[in-house]
Design an enzyme around this catalytic site. Structure first.
Site, PDB file in Angstrom:
ATOM      1  N   ARG A  51       0.798  -1.224   0.000  1.00 10.74           N
ATOM      2  CA  ARG A  51       0.000   0.000   0.000  1.00 10.74           C
ATOM      3  C   ARG A  51       0.835   1.281   0.000  1.00 10.74           C
ATOM      4  O   ARG A  51       0.600   2.194  -0.790  1.00 10.74           O
ATOM      5  CB  ARG A  51      -0.911   0.056   1.238  1.00 10.74           C
ATOM      6  CG  ARG A  51      -2.188  -0.695   1.121  1.00 10.74           C
ATOM      7  CD  ARG A  51      -2.545  -1.261   2.457  1.00 10.74           C
ATOM      8  NE  ARG A  51      -1.562  -2.268   2.803  1.00 10.74           N
ATOM      9  CZ  ARG A  51      -1.668  -3.543   2.435  1.00 10.74           C
ATOM     10  NH1 ARG A  51      -2.710  -3.943   1.792  1.00 10.74           N
ATOM     11  NH2 ARG A  51      -0.707  -4.426   2.714  1.00 10.74           N
ATOM     12  N   THR A  52       1.805   1.349   0.907  1.00 16.12           N
ATOM     13  CA  THR A  52       2.519   2.622   1.075  1.00 16.12           C
ATOM     14  C   THR A  52       3.310   2.954  -0.190  1.00 16.12           C
ATOM     15  O   THR A  52       3.236   4.065  -0.711  1.00 16.12           O
ATOM     16  CB  THR A  52       3.443   2.539   2.306  1.00 16.12           C
ATOM     17  OG1 THR A  52       2.702   2.031   3.401  1.00 16.12           O
ATOM     18  CG2 THR A  52       4.004   3.903   2.656  1.00 16.12           C
ATOM     19  N   LYS A  80      26.050  -4.303  -1.343  1.00 22.58           N
ATOM     20  CA  LYS A  80      27.527  -4.275  -1.466  1.00 22.58           C
ATOM     21  C   LYS A  80      28.151  -3.569  -0.276  1.00 22.58           C
ATOM     22  O   LYS A  80      29.354  -3.333  -0.252  1.00 22.58           O
ATOM     23  CB  LYS A  80      27.934  -3.550  -2.750  1.00 22.58           C
ATOM     24  CG  LYS A  80      27.369  -4.147  -4.014  1.00 22.58           C
ATOM     25  CD  LYS A  80      27.691  -3.224  -5.202  1.00 22.58           C
ATOM     26  CE  LYS A  80      26.785  -3.527  -6.382  1.00 22.58           C
ATOM     27  NZ  LYS A  80      26.774  -2.410  -7.346  1.00 22.58           N
ATOM     28  N   ARG A 101      11.211   3.803   3.267  1.00 23.51           N
ATOM     29  CA  ARG A 101      10.896   2.869   4.362  1.00 23.51           C
ATOM     30  C   ARG A 101      12.181   2.111   4.708  1.00 23.51           C
ATOM     31  O   ARG A 101      12.897   1.647   3.820  1.00 23.51           O
ATOM     32  CB  ARG A 101       9.812   1.872   3.946  1.00 23.51           C
ATOM     33  CG  ARG A 101       9.591   0.802   5.010  1.00 23.51           C
ATOM     34  CD  ARG A 101       8.392  -0.066   4.718  1.00 23.51           C
ATOM     35  NE  ARG A 101       7.162   0.660   4.958  1.00 23.51           N
ATOM     36  CZ  ARG A 101       5.949   0.102   4.899  1.00 23.51           C
ATOM     37  NH1 ARG A 101       5.837  -1.182   4.615  1.00 23.51           N
ATOM     38  NH2 ARG A 101       4.868   0.818   5.131  1.00 23.51           N
ATOM     39  N   HIS A 129       5.097   5.781  11.485  1.00 26.32           N
ATOM     40  CA  HIS A 129       4.578   5.606  10.121  1.00 26.32           C
ATOM     41  C   HIS A 129       3.628   6.788   9.902  1.00 26.32           C
ATOM     42  O   HIS A 129       2.406   6.623   9.828  1.00 26.32           O
ATOM     43  CB  HIS A 129       3.859   4.266  10.027  1.00 26.32           C
ATOM     44  CG  HIS A 129       3.555   3.805   8.638  1.00 26.32           C
ATOM     45  ND1 HIS A 129       3.703   4.604   7.513  1.00 26.32           N
ATOM     46  CD2 HIS A 129       3.100   2.599   8.180  1.00 26.32           C
ATOM     47  CE1 HIS A 129       3.351   3.913   6.447  1.00 26.32           C
ATOM     48  NE2 HIS A 129       2.978   2.704   6.822  1.00 26.32           N
TER      49      HIS A 129
HETATM   50  N1   CP Z   1      -0.179  -0.088   5.894  1.00 29.22           N
HETATM   51  C1   CP Z   1       0.999  -0.362   5.330  1.00 29.22           C
HETATM   52  O1   CP Z   1       2.034   0.240   5.677  1.00 29.22           O
HETATM   53  O2   CP Z   1       0.954  -1.320   4.361  1.00 29.22           O
HETATM   54  P1   CP Z   1       2.183  -1.776   3.493  1.00 29.22           P
HETATM   55  O3   CP Z   1       3.177  -2.445   4.430  1.00 29.22           O
HETATM   56  O4   CP Z   1       1.644  -2.727   2.469  1.00 29.22           O
HETATM   57  O5   CP Z   1       2.809  -0.557   2.886  1.00 29.22           O
END
Ligand code: CP
Length: 304
Positions: A51-52, A80, A101, A129
């Site tokens: 999603r993110t 590496k 991320r 998040h």
């Molecule tokens: N909600 C969320 O962070 O989903 P993903 O890990 O799929 O990005």
């Protein structure tokens, strides 16, 4: 070197949160606005995501930007031995903004200190998040008509769940009452309980998850027990199926209750909940597009 990054929900005032939500509403009305034509968005996902990553990349495309990056660090020079600092210094010389991320807590803050362009935290370990929190707030406001004075039940992995930690911090502006529902092993950490006390946020705690406990909830925020956060797999096995929300449990809940989940889910919401009008988790994920369009524009100083 300094730029306007989006690293932690704690950096945002009540006014800033509400202003971003207003911008997101405009993007929901019309997501296709080519205000980033000629810009490049870096999408660096050192940890898996559906999603993110895809909503950030969709947001960039709908805004008219191009996207560079990776969805698997194994295909990058991190394998590496390249440091995060060097990676960010390189990508920030190519892109105008970076969504990242990373598994390490604090990685986004660190990246923002070495980057020439804004960093958007797309999740750093069990820490934060914040773009998820913005879409959670958007979903709560949209379904309840307000963010003020709501009863919010947080369920499942309250120890490692970065989404519940960020949501708790953000809600301090809006007079919530929390109910923390978790097994003892995954209890809300003391720092967040202390945070509630210091900010006069009422909360209760229970290990029970049943019809009685959820009867007065406005929002039930389910979470997954995250295998990837456990160093001891036996500990994970003990708690992995601790709670399961079923359709039958919703019979006597409030009319306007909505069930949120950051997704992905595993077993914690039964499939028979999906068709209940109180289930909102797929729309919640869709709202991520509008919110992330708003965040990208904000860090780049673009008004719509
Ligand atoms: N909600 C969320 O962070 O989903 P993903 O890990 O799929 O990005």
């Amino acid at each position: 070197m300094k730029s306007k990054s989006f690293v932690s929900i704690n950096d945002l005032s009540r006014e800033k949160i509400l202003s971003l939500l207003e911008t997101a509403e405009k993007f929901e009305e019309n997501p296709n606005r080519e205000v980033l034509k000629g810009k490049i968005v870096g999408s660096l996902f050192f940890e898996p995501s559906t999603r993110t990553r895809l909503s950030f990349e969709t947001a960039a495309n709908r805004l008219g930007a191009s996207v560079i990056g990776f969805s698997d660090a194994a295909t990058s020079s991190a394998t590496k031995g390249e440091t995060l600092k060097d990676t960010i210094m390189m990508v920030s010389s190519y892109a105008d903004v970076i969504a990242m991320r990373h598994k390490l807590e604090g990685a986004a803050r660190y990246a923002s200190e070495v980057s020439q362009v804004p960093i958007i935290n797309a999740g750093d370990g069990a820490n934060q998040h914040p773009s998820q929190t913005m879409l959670d707030l958007y979903s709560i406001k949209k379904t309840q008509g307000t963010l003020e004075g709501l009863k919010i039940h947080l369920v499942g992995d309250l120890k490692y769940g970065r989404t519940v930690h960020s949501l708790l911090h953000a809600m301090r502006h809006f007079n919530p009452t929390f109910c923390f529902i978790s097994p003892d092993e995954l209890r809300m950490p003391e720092e967040y309980r202390l945070f509630c006390k210091k900010n006069n946020i009422p909360f209760t705690e229970t290990t029970e998850f049943n019809e009685e406990v959820i009867a007065d909830a406005d929002i039930i925020y389910m979470t997954r027990v995250q295998r990837e956060r456990f160093s001891d797999i036996m500990e994970y096995e003990k708690v992995k199926n601790c709670y399961r929300l079923t359709n039958a449990m919703l019979a006597n809940t409030k009319e306007n209750l909505r069930i949120l989940h950051p997704l992905p889910r595993v077993n914690e919401i039964a499939q028979d909940v999906d068709d209940n009008p109180k289930a909102y988790y797929f729309q919640q994920a869709q709202n991520g597009l509008y919110v992330r369009e708003a965040i990208i524009c904000d860090v780049l100083g673009i008004n719509i």
